[in-house]
Each structure stands twice: as structure tokens, then as C-alpha cells.
Design an enzyme around this catalytic site. Structure first.
Site, PDB file in Angstrom:
ATOM      1  N   CYS A  36      -8.200  -2.433   7.926  1.00  0.00           N
ATOM      2  CA  CYS A  36      -6.866  -2.409   7.329  1.00  0.00           C
ATOM      3  C   CYS A  36      -6.392  -0.977   7.103  1.00  0.00           C
ATOM      4  O   CYS A  36      -5.292  -0.599   7.501  1.00  0.00           O
ATOM      5  CB  CYS A  36      -6.855  -3.189   6.018  1.00  0.00           C
TER       6      CYS A  36
ATOM      7  N   HIS B 256      -1.118  -5.753   1.895  1.00  0.00           N
ATOM      8  CA  HIS B 256      -2.252  -6.657   1.823  1.00  0.00           C
ATOM      9  C   HIS B 256      -1.846  -7.997   1.211  1.00  0.00           C
ATOM     10  O   HIS B 256      -1.024  -8.032   0.287  1.00  0.00           O
ATOM     11  CB  HIS B 256      -3.368  -6.047   0.967  1.00  0.00           C
TER      12      HIS B 256
ATOM     13  N   GLU C  97       0.827  -1.199   0.000  1.00  0.00           N
ATOM     14  CA  GLU C  97       0.000   0.000   0.000  1.00  0.00           C
ATOM     15  C   GLU C  97       0.871   1.262   0.000  1.00  0.00           C
ATOM     16  O   GLU C  97       1.817   1.381   0.759  1.00  0.00           O
ATOM     17  CB  GLU C  97      -0.927   0.010   1.211  1.00  0.00           C
TER      18      GLU C  97
END
Length: 216
Positions: free
Chosen positions: A143, A167, A80
């Protein structure tokens, strides 16, 4: 020795396992040479998850923090780029809470960029034979709550640390009908070891200058 904290989540949404914790546990059990790795399972609960992360950082004083989460439906490991200051829950968390359009941290910045070299981390995963990509959204569930929370903790309480959110796909036991992509946790852990080595040795401002952009 570089000290690493790696976190995963408890199962949620009716699942019996969470591949983020499965992978984190495996990495800590067999860490890469030159790294000491502590694994901590976070609750899949708004608020409590960031509190537990803060406690884990205080206890392990890591140089590097990698938080993992489950992204069912994604075909590979996704690093991310950013966490945003919003909670907008499609489903309740494990405590039954379902915040809608609430900030993760009231009055704090709109977003925090990862302090990982995200493109170099993706390259390391691919070199290890694990499908990977840069992601520009961590969602708006727990998350992202932790991705943003980690950025805020680093900016305000633990400036010595670097870190970011990653992830991972479903594990095969979660998609026994074969209708969605999955990766064995051992495969994910193998790639994450390469990611950790790269992240530990590469400052974010020395990331690869390659395109990993997206049109949507």
C-alpha cells in the site's frame, strides 16, 4: 467531466477478497454525477503494482487518481497524508517477494505528500455517514509502495494529475467472528463517491484548516 482513476488491490495474505477492489468496482459501476470513473485492480506485488498504475494512468489520462488499499483492523476509511520511500515487508507479497529496508525509488525524495485535500475528504466521508480519519502512515507494505509510487509518478511523469491513497477496513465477510471492525464495501463506496466529488472540486492548497493531528 472530471476523469477519475480509482484502483484497488487483488486479495493477498490468504484472503479470498480485497475490500479495496470491491469498493473501487462499485464506485466505477455507479459514479457520481459529473465524474467519469475508471476502476483498475492492481497486483499486490512490489514493483508490478506501480508499473500497472503507470499503465492505467497512461490509458485513462485521469485528472484525479485515488488508490485504495486494505487496512485490516482500522475502524473506518483513512485518507493517507503521506507516502514514504521505503519498502519493509512484514509478509511476502503475492509474488513471494519480501523487501526489507529498500527504497521504493532509489535516489528519489524521502516522501511525497498527497495532493488531495485530505481533511476535506475526511469531512466528506463523515458527512456521508462513513467513519473516517486522516492517517499519517500508509505502512511499509505494498500500500505504501503504491502511495509513494503515485506521488513519484505525479511529480515526474503526470504533473497534470492530482491524487492520493486511501485505506479501507476489512469487509464483514473477512471477520465473520466479529472480533475486528469491518464495513460493507457498499458503505465504503458510498463514502468514496462523496470523497471523489470533494477531491475533484477542492485543490489541496484550499483544504480545510481543522485539526486532524495525532499524538502517536
Amino acid at each position: 467531466m472530471t476523469r477519475v482513476l480509482i484502483t484497488g488491490f487483488a486479495p493477498f495474505g490468504g484472503e479470498s477478497v480485497n475490500p479495496s477492489w470491491q469498493a473501487a468496482f462499485l464506485v466505477a459501476a455507479e459514479p457520481p454525477a459529473g465524474l467519469t470513473v475508471t476502476a483498475v485492480e492492481l497486483p499486490c506485488v512490489f514493483g508490478e503494482s506501480v508499473d500497472a498504475l503507470r499503465d492505467a494512468i497512461r490509458a485513462s489520462t485521469p485528472d484525479l487518481v485515488i488508490c485504495l488499499g486494505q487496512a485490516g483492523g482500522r475502524p473506518g476509511v483513512t485518507v493517507e497524508r503521506i507516502g514514504i520511500n521505503i519498502d519493509d515487508a512484514r509478509i511476502p507479497d503475492n509474488a513471494g517477494d519480501r523487501p526489507i529496508d529498500e527504497p521504493v525509488v532509489p535516489g528519489a525524495p524521502a516522501a511525497y505528500f498527497s495532493t488531495l485535500p485530505v481533511k476535506a475528504c475526511v469531512a466528506a466521508l463523515r458527512e456521508a455517514g462513513v467513519p473516517a480519519a486522516v492517517s499519517n502512515t500508509a505502512g511499509t507494505f505494498v500500500c505504501n509502495h503504491v502511495a509513494y509510487g503515485l506521488g513519484h509518478l505525479i511529480a515526474t511523469e503526470f504533473p497534470h494529475a492530482r491524487g492520493g491513497f486511501v485505506h479501507v477496513p476489512w469487509s464483514p465477510e473477512q471477520v465473520t467472528d466479529g472480533t475486528a471492525p469491518a464495513l460493507p464495501p457498499a458503505t465504503v463506496a458510498h463514502g468514496l463517491r462523496a470523497l471523489l466529488v470533494t477531491a475533484a472540486g477542492t485543490p489541496a492548497d484550499q483544504d480545510l484548516k481543522v485539526t486532524e493531528g495525532a499524538t502517536h
